[in-house]
Each structure stands twice: as C-alpha cells, then as structure tokens.
Scaffold this active site. Structure first.
Site, mmCIF file in Angstrom:
data_model
loop_
_atom_site.group_PDB
_atom_site.id
_atom_site.type_symbol
_atom_site.label_atom_id
_atom_site.label_comp_id
_atom_site.label_asym_id
_atom_site.label_seq_id
_atom_site.Cartn_x
_atom_site.Cartn_y
_atom_site.Cartn_z
ATOM 1 N N ASP A 180 0.838 -1.206 0.000
ATOM 2 C CA ASP A 180 0.000 0.000 0.000
ATOM 3 C C ASP A 180 0.876 1.261 0.000
ATOM 4 O OD1 ASP A 180 0.873 -0.141 2.605
ATOM 5 O OD2 ASP A 180 -1.098 0.221 3.504
ATOM 6 N N SER A 181 2.187 1.066 0.007
ATOM 7 C CA SER A 181 3.102 2.192 -0.233
ATOM 8 C C SER A 181 2.782 2.843 -1.582
ATOM 9 C CB SER A 181 4.558 1.705 -0.221
ATOM 10 O OG SER A 181 4.743 0.606 -1.086
ATOM 11 N N ASP B 7 -1.075 -6.145 0.007
ATOM 12 C CA ASP B 7 -1.327 -5.453 1.271
ATOM 13 C C ASP B 7 -2.804 -5.190 1.457
ATOM 14 O OD1 ASP B 7 0.720 -4.886 3.032
ATOM 15 O OD2 ASP B 7 1.367 -3.083 1.968
ATOM 16 N N LYS C 54 -1.080 -9.281 3.280
ATOM 17 C CA LYS C 54 -0.265 -8.775 4.398
ATOM 18 C C LYS C 54 -1.099 -7.807 5.219
ATOM 19 C CE LYS C 54 3.443 -5.905 3.795
ATOM 20 N NZ LYS C 54 3.013 -4.662 4.476
ATOM 21 N N GLU D 127 -0.911 -5.232 8.805
ATOM 22 C CA GLU D 127 -0.012 -4.585 9.763
ATOM 23 C C GLU D 127 -0.571 -4.723 11.181
ATOM 24 O OE1 GLU D 127 0.766 -0.513 8.702
ATOM 25 O OE2 GLU D 127 1.436 -1.045 6.690
ATOM 26 N N GLU E 199 9.878 -3.958 10.021
ATOM 27 C CA GLU E 199 10.262 -2.677 9.399
ATOM 28 C C GLU E 199 10.845 -1.733 10.444
ATOM 29 O OE1 GLU E 199 7.384 -0.934 6.759
ATOM 30 O OE2 GLU E 199 8.538 0.908 6.543
HETATM 31 O O1 KIV Z 1 3.648 -1.098 1.528
HETATM 32 C C1 KIV Z 1 4.773 -1.568 1.364
HETATM 33 O O2 KIV Z 1 5.428 -1.369 0.333
HETATM 34 C C2 KIV Z 1 5.334 -2.381 2.440
HETATM 35 C C3 KIV Z 1 6.780 -2.744 2.369
HETATM 36 C C4 KIV Z 1 7.613 -1.567 2.619
HETATM 37 C C5 KIV Z 1 7.113 -3.865 3.275
HETATM 38 O O3 KIV Z 1 4.643 -2.700 3.351
#
Ligand code: KIV
Length: 269
Positions: free
Chosen positions: A50-51, A89, A118, A120, A187
């Site tokens: 989600d970056s 994510d 994924k 968090e 992280e």
């Molecule tokens: O959103 C993302 O790109 C991430 C990575 C930095 C692990 O969670």
C-alpha cells in the site's frame, strides 16, 4: 478474473527457505511492466504494497489507500507474475473486524489472484489473522514501524529501541508465528531485535531497515531505482538513478522535437 497461479512459488517453499538458510528476496510492484521484470529476475515475493499510495498516487501517507486502489494494481501485477509468490497489502480500514478482513482478503485472492495478504499489527489483530488462516488465506505479518499507524508510533521512526517496546514487538512476533503467518515483515527495528526475533520464531522474517540478520529483505522498488521522494531513509540502497536517466531522455526528446530532429524520415511513413 484471477491469473493462473500454478507455476508460482508456494507458501511452503518460502517458509522452507529459512530451514535451508536461503535468503528470501522480496520487492514491491504496482504495475505490469515492473512486476514482469521482477518476476523474470528471480524475485521470490512480489508485494503489491500500500506504499503505492505515497509512491504512485501522491498521498502523504498510506491511510487514504482504498480496496479499489489495491485491487486495481494487484490485478495488473498478477497478470505479470508467473514464478514469484504474489502478496497484496490489505489497506487501512479494510480489516477492522475479522469478518471484514475475510471479506476483503477473499477479494484479493478471487479477483486478483493473490497468493497471500499482508496485514499490519500484532496481537491487536490476532482474531483477524486467525480467521483468515482458518479460512485458507495465507497471511504475511508486519511489525515494527507500521506505516498505516505511523502517527500513533510518533511518525516514520525506528521502533523497539527501548527495552519495553522491544519486548512488545517480540511478544507480537511470537504470537503471529504461533497463529501461523507464513512470514513476517520487520520494518525499521534495531538489528539486534530483528536478529532475536528471527532466532526465536519458526517463520521467516523479511526485513526493511532491520539489518542483515533477517531471513529475507524487501525494499520499495521505486526507492532502489532512484526515484526522488521527500524521504530518503538510510536503509535504502539506490542501485540505479532512473530519475536522472528519465530526465535525460525527456529533455532529449523535447530538444529533438523543438529543433525538428524528431521524427526523422526513417521514423515516418
Ligand atoms: O507497503 C509496502 O510497500 C510495504 C513494504 C515496505 C514492506 O509494506
């Protein structure tokens, strides 16, 4: 429709790399061409992070990212990924309850062909993780500096420097491992904490800003390709300066058009 996933690395093969002492290579991708290149170059895990909210969509944080955004990009990446494991994510606000988490995670698997999702957080979201795994959806954990809750953590800064905080992160890691996550992103934590967690849990750890002792590494691909951003964390190694190369190409094209050098006769019909 979901892409065929039968040729991709399996969850078990990622999990087993730890036993074999083989490093896990992970990178982010948000679009078809980059995902194809990562896949062809033997990256083990392609993460639709989600970056993308900050890197691609210009948001100041990852919290505005929606399910719609993630599905759109995950589908494009999924069409390119043949060999790697595809992890997507879950965006902020898409897994507040176990039922909501399951409903949304299923969309990534069914509509985008994700192999895993994924989330968090640690014990705070253990019921969500438990339900996903019990429902057959593989989960990657994410602890330490968790961008979706960065404001609660005092911003984008190293987590677990003091003893109490390090203990909490360790307890979260042990619990996620017990619940059955197949891997765990750490992280921005001190390398000693990352090493301790890596030694104490069964599943592989994948570090970003967590030092060299984790079982694998992940970076935001745009960072390592040298695209300028407002932040440049010290854990990013820039392997190529694509921003400079693109600037050269664009100004070359501009000059050629202005001076009538492009297109040439050979480039015309
Ligand atoms: O959103 C993302 O790109 C991430 C990575 C930095 C692990 O969670």
């Amino acid at each position: 429709m979901a892409a065929p996933t039968h040729m991709r690395l399996t969850i078990k093969s990622i999990y087993d790399k730890k036993k074999k002492n083989e490093k896990i290579i992970a990178l982010t991708a948000y679009d078809f061409p980059l995902a194809r290149i990562l896949d062809e170059q033997g990256v083990d895990i392609v993460l639709v992070g989600d970056s993308l909210g900050m890197v691609l969509l210009g948001y100041k944080s990852t919290t505005p990212v929606t399910m719609r955004d993630m599905l759109h990009h995950a589908k494009a990446v999924s069409r390119a990924v043949q060999k790697a494991l595809l992890v997507v994510d879950m965006p902020f606000g898409s897994y507040d309850t176990p039922e909501q988490a399951l409903r949304n995670a299923k969309r990534f698997v069914k509509e985008a062909g994700a192999d895993a999702v994924k989330l968090e957080g640690g014990r705070r979201i253990q019921e969500q993780i438990q339900l996903l795994i019990a429902s057959g959806i593989s989960v990657m954990g994410h602890l330490g500096m968790t961008p979706q809750t960065a404001s609660q953590l005092g911003g984008y800064r190293v987590q677990g420097r003091d003893k109490e905080q390090a203990q909490e992160i360790l307890k979260d890691a042990l619990r996620l491992d017990e619940l059955g996550v197949f891997s765990l992103v750490l992280e921005c934590v001190p390398l000693t904490l990352a090493e301790e967690i890596t030694d104490k849990i069964k599943c592989p750890t994948i570090g970003i800003g967590a030092g060299p002792k984790t079982d694998g590494q992940v970076l935001v691909t745009y960072d390592m390709l040298g695209f300028a951003s407002s932040v440049h964390p010290r854990f990013v190694r820039t392997y190529v300066n694509l921003e400079a190369a693109i600037k050269r190409a664009v100004s070359g094209y501009r000059e050629d058009v202005l001076k009538g050098r492009f297109p040439s006769k050979q480039e015309s019909f």
